[in-house]
Design an enzyme around this catalytic site. Structure first.
Site, PDB file in Angstrom:
ATOM      1  N   THR A   1     -44.266 -55.122  12.295  1.00 20.43           N
ATOM      2  CA  THR A   1     -44.255 -54.229  11.131  1.00 20.43           C
ATOM      3  C   THR A   1     -43.125 -53.200  11.231  1.00 20.43           C
ATOM      4  O   THR A   1     -42.743 -52.807  12.320  1.00 20.43           O
ATOM      5  CB  THR A   1     -45.602 -53.482  11.089  1.00 20.43           C
ATOM      6  OG1 THR A   1     -46.596 -54.422  10.726  1.00 20.43           O
ATOM      7  CG2 THR A   1     -45.613 -52.330  10.105  1.00 20.43           C
TER       8      THR A   1
ATOM      9  N   GLY B   1     -54.102 -55.435   6.013  1.00 21.42           N
ATOM     10  CA  GLY B   1     -54.072 -54.647   7.246  1.00 21.42           C
ATOM     11  C   GLY B   1     -54.109 -53.152   7.002  1.00 21.42           C
ATOM     12  O   GLY B   1     -54.474 -52.681   5.914  1.00 21.42           O
ATOM     13  N   ASP B   2     -53.693 -52.408   8.011  1.00 24.15           N
ATOM     14  CA  ASP B   2     -53.738 -50.946   7.932  1.00 24.15           C
ATOM     15  C   ASP B   2     -52.541 -50.345   7.191  1.00 24.15           C
ATOM     16  O   ASP B   2     -52.634 -49.234   6.651  1.00 24.15           O
ATOM     17  CB  ASP B   2     -53.774 -50.340   9.341  1.00 24.15           C
ATOM     18  CG  ASP B   2     -52.569 -50.775  10.175  1.00 24.15           C
ATOM     19  OD1 ASP B   2     -52.197 -51.966  10.105  1.00 24.15           O
ATOM     20  OD2 ASP B   2     -51.983 -49.928  10.873  1.00 24.15           O
TER      21      ASP B   2
END
Ligand code: ASP
Length: 360
Positions: free
Chosen positions: A226, A256-257
């Site tokens: 990322t 995801g986060d």
């Protein structure tokens, strides 16, 4: 007379607040993912490629700040470089889902206004970070997902590409390896070893209580590529942005986060700006980015102490692997990670610049 002098005083203090200049504090920090990144598994050519790409990202972002641009504009410029590079798991070069697709997530947050924007699970937007900014600036929403987000980005004039644009052979092979390992792991989940009976117990990961299979599905090679950027502009405003393809072999519309405000991305002028990378499920459950901000806001911790508390203690205890980059309004920088390495770097107004990869 008294009334006049009070008015004058207020006017003067407004003026000085207005004129407050943070030019000597402008700072930009980036990350390109954390994970099992060691000297032993890195060739000199590969290391140079990463350093060059990170250097370009730092320069592009910093140029914006130097010219008097905003922290949001700087974050966008730096992230574009990494989204367009096949080296990182964002934009071109994103990892593949279990179905063999690239589904991208991104978010932006502005510390001055606490405005935020995010897109999730998009497959045709060349630069998802720009779509997140469009959601923040040009809609009344915070997060848009899938087809709707893509339609919105198109209407706002962002570049739309064929999904095949995101393909890279290395990431496709990584998916095949992840699937292969998953099969092997599942094959050895105990049926044969158990004399043909159904498995009783699946191996657990350390401390987490989660299946090691789950870790394997999501973290092939334990490399989280990322990208993220946090910046402080000359107006004293913070911003944070994160962009990702998520995790190799993810399935069922997993998000995801990164696009979740407070988990992988957060910015608040009163505290800090944070962008995270790592095993997203853990970062979501620990609300990592906001937790760092909250420790500063409610407990008065410094940026360094708050970041360490969350990344090196809380996350470790919960079995979550990864790291963050963070910045406060004084231009202090923190880049803690609990994995073996994290692509990271920063550039400051005094000319100090560092690009780091490994733990030592
Ligand atoms: N945090 C990202 C996710 O879980 C993965 C990464 O950092 O590479 O989607």
């Amino acid at each position: 007379m008294k009334k006049l002098s009070v008015t004058l005083l207020i006017a003067l203090s407004c003026l000085s607040a207005f004129a407050q200049d943070f030019s000597d504090k402008i700072t930009l920090v980036i990350h390109g993912g954390a994970g099992t990144i060691t000297r032993a598994n890195m060739s000199p050519e590969r290391e140079k490629a990463y350093r060059d790409a990170m250097n370009t990202a730092l320069e592009k972002g910093y140029e914006v700040l130097k010219k008097g641009g905003t922290s949001v504009q700087a974050v966008e410029a730096a992230i574009h470089v990494m989204e367009d590079s096949p080296l990182f798991n964002a934009g071109k070069g994103a990892v593949f889902t279990n179905e063999g697709k690239n589904e991208l997530d991104a978010a932006i947050m502005e510390g001055k206004t606490l405005k935020a924007g995010a897109v999730a699970g998009v497959t045709t937007i060349r630069n998802p970070i720009s779509a997140a900014i469009a959601v923040m600036d040009q809609s009344v929403h915070v997060m848009m997902a899938g087809k709707g987000a893509e339609q919105f980005a198109k209407e706002k004039g962002l570049e739309i590409v064929d999904p095949s644009y995101f393909y890279t052979e290395a990431r496709y092979k990584a998916l095949q390896r992840a699937k292969e390992q998953e099969k092997t792991e599942l094959d050895h989940n105990g049926k044969e070893e158990n004399g043909g009976k159904e498995e009783k117990e699946v191996k657990k990961g350390p401390k987490t209580g989660y299946h090691s299979v789950e870790d394997l599905i999501f973290t092939e090679g334990k490399k989280f590529g990322t990208v993220g950027c946090v910046a402080l502009d000359k107006f004293g405003n913070l911003a944070a942005g994160t962009s990702t393809g998520g995790m190799t072999n993810k399935r069922y519309g997993r998000i995801g986060d990164a696009p979740i405000i407070g988990a992988g991305t957060y910015a608040n002028n009163a505290t800090c700006a944070v962008s995270a990378t790592g095993h997203g499920e853990y970062f979501i459950r620990s609300v990592v980015a906001h937790d760092i901000s909250a420790l500063m806001e409610y407990k008065g911790l410094s940026l360094a102490d708050a970041s360490n508390e969350v990344v090196m203690k809380k996350l470790v205890e919960r079995g979550g692997e990864g790291g963050i980059i963070a910045i406060d309004r004084n231009g202090n920088v923190a880049m803690p990670f609990n994995s073996e390495g994290m692509y990271r770097g920063y550039i400051k107004s005094d000319g100090k610049r560092e690009i780091l990869i490994y733990k030592d």
